[in-house]
Write an enzyme that holds these catalytic residues in place. Structure first.
Site, mmCIF file in Angstrom:
data_model
loop_
_atom_site.group_PDB
_atom_site.id
_atom_site.type_symbol
_atom_site.label_atom_id
_atom_site.label_comp_id
_atom_site.label_asym_id
_atom_site.label_seq_id
_atom_site.Cartn_x
_atom_site.Cartn_y
_atom_site.Cartn_z
ATOM 1 N N HIS A 227 30.161 51.377 42.958
ATOM 2 C CA HIS A 227 29.946 50.068 42.335
ATOM 3 C C HIS A 227 30.921 49.834 41.160
ATOM 4 O O HIS A 227 31.597 48.813 41.098
ATOM 5 C CB HIS A 227 28.515 49.944 41.798
ATOM 6 C CG HIS A 227 27.445 50.080 42.847
ATOM 7 N ND1 HIS A 227 27.630 49.710 44.153
ATOM 8 C CD2 HIS A 227 26.160 50.527 42.778
ATOM 9 C CE1 HIS A 227 26.513 49.925 44.836
ATOM 10 N NE2 HIS A 227 25.608 50.428 44.023
ATOM 11 N N MET B 57 32.550 34.574 25.320
ATOM 12 C CA MET B 57 33.680 35.076 24.551
ATOM 13 C C MET B 57 33.275 35.165 23.108
ATOM 14 O O MET B 57 32.765 34.179 22.553
ATOM 15 C CB MET B 57 34.845 34.115 24.650
ATOM 16 C CG MET B 57 35.620 34.284 25.888
ATOM 17 S SD MET B 57 37.117 33.327 25.721
ATOM 18 C CE MET B 57 37.322 32.840 27.393
#
Ligand code: NDP
Ligand code: BG6
Length: 464
Positions: free
Chosen positions: A271, A415
């Protein structure tokens, strides 16, 4: 991949689907989905719920589909239905819908290495096909191996011997196998050869469900469809990349599988490495699965000349690895008393190429931790000659710019920026530009990874 290939299936079809999702009419007809390992964790938590969601959305029709569970555990049809019911009764699912769906499931008990059980399974599938009055040539058999990889070869042999689609006129038999694909290079190659001798490549689907997660699917779009990321995504601007998986529960009876593999083979090698490749790779020439796969492979292997290969990911240093095992792991009755298997690991990978030289990729995975989360954190370098240091609320350099992609729970990307604290004073503070999917896409139900993947195996689509 399969016989001689090198790509993962979810790399074989379009988890990054470049064509619209539509049902191919030649793929209709009687469909038998066989979940081998139906008594297990994957089956109850993910496979049956994904099949149920596909059923609710009309992708699986009750007049053509039947679902078979197969495992050694001796239970009845109703026992299996009762085991999985609570995993289906979630969200807006109505109890009648759940009951209707559960009636499509039949359980067959048998061993993985003898013909008897598989002959019985074949008989049940054939009965269903006859009952559905399947047009000759149109019956489809999908075998989903929700099992430890150690039994894949023998199970595949039994399927080939006893359970193939009988028609020579059409229809198909497909095999879906889960990660981890073997324990090491030798066992992976051996497994590949063993399965490849039994089935043609187009019949084989190797699944890594992380590739089906919505925000993993989004990585290519984010990276290559946004101008402002293009010049920033490199060693000049990025300090480090963290790819983290945490779970707030332990093995819970999965010791039979987990203890043999450990957290590195269970999570990091597949993964997290798939995610790393999508973060680190160069732009593919198109969205064709093969092109995406080729770029991902180049993160791990590159041709330095016609005859030589190099491995851009450098050998891992011992001092950059941390392993651990949570307290109580060995109390699980399915785990051996003296097990040394790690349930937590951090490893630092370094990619020796022009884009990433010197940037650590820190991969962390752990079970039974304090929260459940999977995320990618791209940490940017400090601003050189920071003139705002004195104005910071913290009295030192502000935190770094960071771009975070949260795969789960509550999909989001945000962000972290330094901004002026609102008000008369000149001081700075960290804040976020936040795209939380729950708020932004309130009308959209984000599909579970397995829904996408199982649907694609039914329609023979490739992923990367
Ligand atoms: P389980 O330990 O629950 O095993 C599944 C079933 O396989 C069991 O119910 C058991 O059935 C049989 N089994 C277990 N151990 C052995 C063994 N040593 N030999 C033969 N049969 C065995 O594992 P999971 O369901 O969690 O995982 C199965 C596969 O799915 C693994 O490859 C895993 O990587 C993958 N996977 C799991 C996910 C999850 O969330 N659990 C998610 C994604 C992938 P019985 O005894 O009745 O025959
Ligand atoms: C599987 C692992 O591949 O992924 C499990 O075998 C783990 O150990 C699971 O629990 C986690 O998947 P998700 O989608 O819930 O993060």
């Amino acid at each position: 991949m399969g016989s001689g290939g090198g790509q993962w299936i979810v790399e074989k079809r379009s988890s990054f689907r470049s064509e619209p999702l539509e049902v191919n009419v030649s793929e209709t007809g009687c469909l038998s989905i066989v979940v081998l390992g139906a008594s297990g964790d994957l089956a109850k938590k993910k496979t049956f719920p994904a099949l149920f969601n596909l059923y609710r959305q009309g992708f699986l029709q009750s007049n053509e589909v039947h679902i078979f569970g197969y495992a050694r555990t001796k239970i009845s049809d109703d026992d299996l239905r009762n085991r999985i019911r609570s995993y289906l009764e979630k969200g807006s699912a109505k109890s009648e819908e759940v009951s209707e769906f559960l009636q499509l499931i039949k359980y067959v008990s048998g061993s993985y290495d003898t013909e008897e059980g598989f002959r019985m399974l074949d008989k049940e599938i054939s009965l269903h096909e006859e009952f559905r009055n399947s047009t000759e040539g149109s019956s489809r058999r999908l075998f989903y191996l929700a099992l430890p990889p150690s039994v894949y070869p023998v199970v595949c042999r039994m399927i080939k011997l006893c359970c193939m689609n009988k028609s020579h006129l059409g229809g198909w038999t497909r095999i879906v196998v889960e990660k981890p694909f073997g324990k090491d290079l030798d066992s992976a190659e051996k497994l590949s050869n063993q399965i490849g001798e039994l089935f043609e490549e187009p019949q084989l689907y190797r699944i890594d469900h992380y590739l089906g997660k919505e925000l993993v699917q989004n990585l290519l779009v984010l990276r290559f469809a946004n101008r402002f990321f293009l010049p920033l995504w490199n060693r000049d601007n990025i300090d480090n990349v963290q790819i983290v998986f945490r779970e707030d529960f332990g093995t819970e009876g999965r010791g039979g599988y987990f203890d043999e593999y450990g957290i590195i083979r269970d999570i990091i090698q597949n993964h997290l490495l798939q995610v790393l490749c999508l973060v680190a790779m160069e732009k593919p020439v198109s969205l064709k699965p093969e092109h995406i796969r080729d770029e991902k492979v180049k993160v791990r292997v590159s041709n330095t000349s016609l005859t030589h290969f190099s491995f851009p990911i450098m050998p891992i240093k011992d001092e950059e690895v941390v392993l651990g095992q949570y307290n109580g792991y060995r109390d699980d009755p399915t785990v051996p008393d003296h097990s040394n298997t790690p349930t937590f690991a951090t490893v630092v990978l370094r990619i020796h190429n022009e884009r990433w030289e010197g940037v650590p990729f820190i991969l962390k995975a752990g079970k039974a931790l304090n929260s459940r989360k999977a995320e990618i954190r791209i940490q940017f370098k400090d601003v050189p000659g920071d003139i705002f240091r004195l104005f910071s609320c913290l009295g030192k350099n502000q935190g770094r710019n960071e771009f975070v992609i949260r795969l789960q729970p509550s999909e989001a990307m945000y962000m972290k920026l330094t901004v002026k604290q609102p008000g008369l004073e000149m001081s700075t503070v960290q804040s976020e530009l936040d795209l939380s999917y729950g708020q932004r896409y309130q009308q959209v139900t984000i599909p579970e990874a397995y829904e996408r993947l199982i649907l694609d195996t039914n329609y023979g689509r490739l992923q990367s």
